[in-house]
Structure formats: C-alpha cells, structure tokens
Motif scaffolding. Structure first.
Motif, PDB file in Angstrom:
ATOM      1  N   VAL A   4      40.344  44.850  46.961  1.00 61.75           N
ATOM      2  CA  VAL A   4      41.501  44.779  46.062  1.00 61.75           C
ATOM      3  C   VAL A   4      41.046  44.545  44.622  1.00 61.75           C
ATOM      4  O   VAL A   4      41.507  45.215  43.685  1.00 61.75           O
ATOM      5  CB  VAL A   4      42.472  43.659  46.514  1.00 61.75           C
ATOM      6  N   ASP A  12      39.188  47.653  43.302  1.00 63.64           N
ATOM      7  CA  ASP A  12      40.083  48.784  43.065  1.00 63.64           C
ATOM      8  C   ASP A  12      40.936  48.568  41.819  1.00 63.64           C
ATOM      9  O   ASP A  12      41.231  49.514  41.087  1.00 63.64           O
ATOM     10  CB  ASP A  12      40.978  48.998  44.296  1.00 63.64           C
ATOM     11  N   ARG A  13      41.335  47.313  41.593  1.00 60.74           N
ATOM     12  CA  ARG A  13      42.134  47.010  40.397  1.00 60.74           C
ATOM     13  C   ARG A  13      41.352  47.288  39.118  1.00 60.74           C
ATOM     14  O   ARG A  13      41.914  47.717  38.112  1.00 60.74           O
ATOM     15  CB  ARG A  13      42.570  45.546  40.414  1.00 60.74           C
ATOM     16  N   PRO A  33      41.321  54.355  40.809  1.00 63.98           N
ATOM     17  CA  PRO A  33      41.735  53.480  41.909  1.00 63.98           C
ATOM     18  C   PRO A  33      42.250  54.251  43.118  1.00 63.98           C
ATOM     19  O   PRO A  33      42.841  55.318  42.998  1.00 63.98           O
ATOM     20  CB  PRO A  33      42.855  52.642  41.280  1.00 63.98           C
ATOM     21  N   LEU A  69      48.239  49.486  42.959  1.00 63.80           N
ATOM     22  CA  LEU A  69      48.671  48.093  43.023  1.00 63.80           C
ATOM     23  C   LEU A  69      49.687  47.730  41.947  1.00 63.80           C
ATOM     24  O   LEU A  69      50.401  46.734  42.086  1.00 63.80           O
ATOM     25  CB  LEU A  69      47.457  47.165  42.892  1.00 63.80           C
ATOM     26  N   ASP A  70      49.761  48.544  40.884  1.00 67.39           N
ATOM     27  CA  ASP A  70      50.727  48.245  39.839  1.00 67.39           C
ATOM     28  C   ASP A  70      52.158  48.301  40.357  1.00 67.39           C
ATOM     29  O   ASP A  70      53.066  47.685  39.784  1.00 67.39           O
ATOM     30  CB  ASP A  70      50.557  49.215  38.668  1.00 67.39           C
TER      31      ASP A  70
END
Length: 503
Positions: A246, A249-250, A255, A259-260
C-alpha cells in the motif's frame, strides 16, 4: 436514446449479467463437492481450505492488475481473456488426479474471475449513467447474488449425477458459450486512457500476492492454534507485505491501486461493507455443506437444496432493493444489510443448541434466510453507492479496488471459519470421545472421520459418527458466534465512516 441503442444496451446488460451469474455459480458450486473430493482424493480440512482459498487468493491478487490493464487495453478485451482462462482451467480440473493438480486448476479459475468480475462492473459504469446505472447495477447484483447461493444446488446436482469432475465439464462448455455471446453483443468500449502505456508495476503485484499468500497460509495453519509459530509468523509477515504494498503503491508514479478513491466517505464505507458480504457468504457455504451432507447424511443434491433459503431470500432482498433504498437511502440499506447478516449468523450458530435435528434444521434455515436477505439487499445498494462516486476514467480501477476488498472478505471468511471450525471440532471431538470412554484420534475433518468410522465395527463406528456430529455442531456455534462479532464491529465502523454522507 433511440430504440436501437436501447436494445443494444439491453443485450449488453443481459450478456454481462449472464457472465456474472455463471461466474458466481462456479465460485460456490465447488464447495458442495468438497466432501466428495475429500473422500476421493483424501483431502483433509487444511487441503480443503486451500482448494477454496487458492481460488480466492489468486482472484484477489489479479483483480487490481486486471483493472490496471483494462483501463489501458480495453475492458471487453481484458474480460474475454479472463473468460478464456476458465476454459483452460476447466480442462485441467477435468483431468486432475490429485490435490496439487486441482489447486492449479482452481488458481487459474481464480485468475479468470479476478479479471472478469471487475471488467464487467467497469463496462456497466461506462455503458450506463444516472438512474440507468442504478438499475444496471441492481441487475448485475441480482445475477451475482443468485449465482453464489444457487451454486451449491448446481454443484450438488452435477456431483450427484456426474461426480465432482462434472463441475469442470459444465464450466468448460458454459464458458465457451459465454465467450461467444459476449463477443457478439457487448460493444468494445473502454475508458479514455486506453492509449496509456500498459507498463505493469510488477513490484506492487509481487508484494500484494506474497502478502495475501502468507496471510492466507497463516489463517489455514491457525486451525492448530492461533499462537502457533506457523500461524502467526506467516500472518505477521503477510500483513507487513500488504502494508508495504500500500505504501509503495501510494508513492509510485505508476500505481496499481486507485487509493485516492478511498478519500470519498461513501466509497470508503462501501469497501469494508462489501468485504463482510463475501466474508459471510463464503463462511456459510464453506461450513454448511459438511453439516448438511455428512452430519445429517443428506447427500450432495439434497444438501445443495437445503441451502435454497439463502437463494430465495437473496432474490427477495435484491428485488426489494429499490424500494428499501428509496426509503432509507443507500447508507441505511447497507447498514440494514449488515445487521441482517449479523442476526442470520447468530441464528445459525444458536440453532445447534436445540436438542432435536428438526429444530436445528428449521432454525438454521431461518438464519440462512436472514443472511440471504442481507446479501441480496446489500450488494446492489453498496455497489451503486460506491460506483456512483467513481469517475469514468477510473471505472476499472474503482471496480477492481472494491473487488479486492470483497475477495479479501472471501479469503478471511474461508480462513477464519475453516480454522475456528477445525480447531473447535478437534477439541470437542477429543473431549466427547473421552467422555464416552473412547480414545480415537480425529483426522480434523468430519467427512474423513465418518469415512474412518465406516471401516470399524458397527457399535464403534456409530459411536464415532455420533461424537463427530456433536463435535461439528458445537464447533459451528463457535464459528458463527465469532462471525457475528466481526460483522457487528464492521457495521459500527461503516456507520462511523459514512456518518457525514448523504442518504
């Protein structure tokens, strides 16, 4: 919208829903065959967990990659590739003569499902808008909701008539037909960024897959004790890897995961809610077949039919979704669904306390109906609530992210239910056997213990079967009580996250 375009969209919706229905039938049809597979291949509880978990594990590992590629290469093209994986896996499963070959087949099927389901959701988000999207998502959810509990009935019928290999033969034929129908009727639409480079962030893929694999392995090993080194160490390393994925990837310029989208309270609330739907669904369908087929001795076909309250209630819940949402909103419907799941789980577990089989079965059927209504009403409300907040250009990524949460629910559903059930069963078997003046060693699986009892003298065999039946029922109470607590806690988290969102 002209009549021709409306007809084409209707055909596309029917085809996508058909793919979802067949996919979800396949997902759970296999569970009802587990007692037969255990007997045929000598698979213990841990191996049975891996047969189910391998599908869900690879599904979860592939789904983000599918969304990544779908947004770049085209959603329909990616979806057809996923359906092709099912055909290949069916051929391997049809010839499987041992557990490892079966695991390969189920893993490839999991990869196919990880591609097909998010791509289907993404295509719906592109083809439909506004109120039409809500109706399309409801139809999609009904197809999926019907498929999951209907799978045991199909699997039971195939297993009873053709043996467990018949499920693979059925899959191969049906998925070939689905590929042809979808190719002819669904337009090859995708997001506006298909020209972007499909350069795959393999580091993210590897970290996520390794994390899920180790976490699942720890859950399976936890049946021998949650504090055992081969349980908590893999889970801890898996959790670290998932956290690392996580964070990596952020920070990545390319990515794998959007996650945004989790910044939106509605989307963020739907993620754990959908996770609990799969957690409950897979838990029920993993635990109940052995009870219905082995403990109650109904056989695969009747065992599948006795899961029909889950099917019927799911249909009712799906059909009532629009009516419920119009009165209490998507948020209220989602919370209601989680509440129904918790009550249903508690009822199934409490049913095992009744002294007579008739009372146990009827109470368990009521619990199934409560849980089924929650599944049916919750899924379309949650998907519409979440996907309505996702920009078109992120349809694949948004759908994939939601599907990851759903599949993680499947993984922990099988892992937690299987480990708790196996651990409690072994302990109860030992205590009950000692109370009866016997000292047999349980294999850890009620199916294998019944098989072992068949080779003993009549009196001893009957005693072993009685001990195994009572131990399994006792373990079911503990498993479903634990599930109730987990769902109730999640309900509180979802309510807290979404407290500032509109209805």
């Amino acid at each position: 919208m002209d009549d021709t375009n409306e007809k084409n969209l209707s055909l596309a919706l029917i085809c996508l829903c058909a793919a979802e229905l067949v996919m979800m039938v396949n997902t759970t049809a296999f569970n009802v065959a587990l007692p037969n597979i255990a007997e045929s291949l000598g698979a213990g509880m841990a191996e049975q967990q891996w047969i189910v978990s391998s599908y869900n594990l690879v599904f979860a590992a592939v789904v983000l990659l599918a969304g990544f590629l779908g947004d770049r290469l085209g959603h329909l093209k990616t979806m057809l590739a996923g359906l092709g994986m099912f055909v290949v896996a069916s051929a391997i499963g049809l010839m499987a003569g041992n557990v490892p070959a079966l695991l390969v087949s189920r893993s490839i099927m999991g990869a196919g499902a990880g591609v097909v389901i998010p791509m289907g959701q993404a295509l719906l988000g592109i083809l439909f808008h506004g109120s039409e999207l809500s109706r399309a998502m409801t139809a999609w959810a009904i197809a999926g909701t019907l498929g999951v509990p209907f799978g045991p009935l199909v699997g039971g019928a195939l297993t009873a008539t053709l043996g467990w290999r018949g499920i693979f033969g059925f899959d191969g034929v049906v998925f070939l037909a689905v590929i042809m129908v979808i190719h002819m009727n669904v337009p090859p639409m995708g997001g506006p960024h298909q020209s972007r480079s499909p350069h795959v962030p393999w580091a993210s893929v590897a970290m996520m897959f390794a994390g899920f694999t180790l976490f699942s392995a720890g859950l399976v090993n936890a049946q021998h004790g949650a504090l055992a080194a081969d349980a908590w160490i893999p889970m801890a390393i898996g959790a670290v890897l998932i956290t690392g994925f996580v964070l990596h990837d952020r920070a990545s310029r390319n990515p794998l995961m959007a996650l945004d989208l989790m910044r939106d309270p509605s989307f963020a609330a739907c993620a754990p809610a959908l996770m609990m739907l799969n957690f409950s669904m897979y838990g029920i369908i993993f635990i109940m077949p052995a009870y219905l087929e082995t403990v109650l001795r109904h056989g695969a076909l009747i065992g599948g039919m006795l899961l029909m309250p889950l099917v019927v209630a799911s249909i009712v819940g799906s059909r009532m979704n629009d009516w419920v949402v119009s009165r209490i909103g998507s948020r209220g419907t989602s919370l209601l669904a989680l509440g129904c799941l918790a009550v249903g789980m508690l009822t199934i577990g409490a049913a095992m306390w009744w002294p007579g089989d008739a009372a146990k079965q009827s109470t368990a059927l009521i619990g199934q109906a409560m849980a089924g209504f929650g599944l049916g009403a919750g899924q379309p409300a949650m998907l519409t609530w979440a996907m309505g907040r996702v920009p078109v250009e992120q349809s694949g990524a948004g759908s994939s992210l939601l599907t990851v949460f759903r599949q993680f629910g499947s993984i922990i559903g099988v892992g937690i239910f299987g480990s708790i059930q196996s651990g409690l069963y072994a302990a109860a078997f030992r205590d009950l056997a000692q109370s009866a003046g016997q000292h047999p060693q349980s294999s850890g699986s009620v199916t294998l213990d019944f098989q072992q009892a068949a080779g003993l003298t009549s009196a001893t065999g009957d005693l072993i079967r009685q001990v195994a039946s009572r131990a399994y029922e006792s373990a079911m109470t503990g498993s479903f009580a634990t599930a109730t607590v987990i769902i109730a806690v999640t309900l509180g988290i979802v309510a807290l996250i979404s407290r500032t969102t509109p209805r």
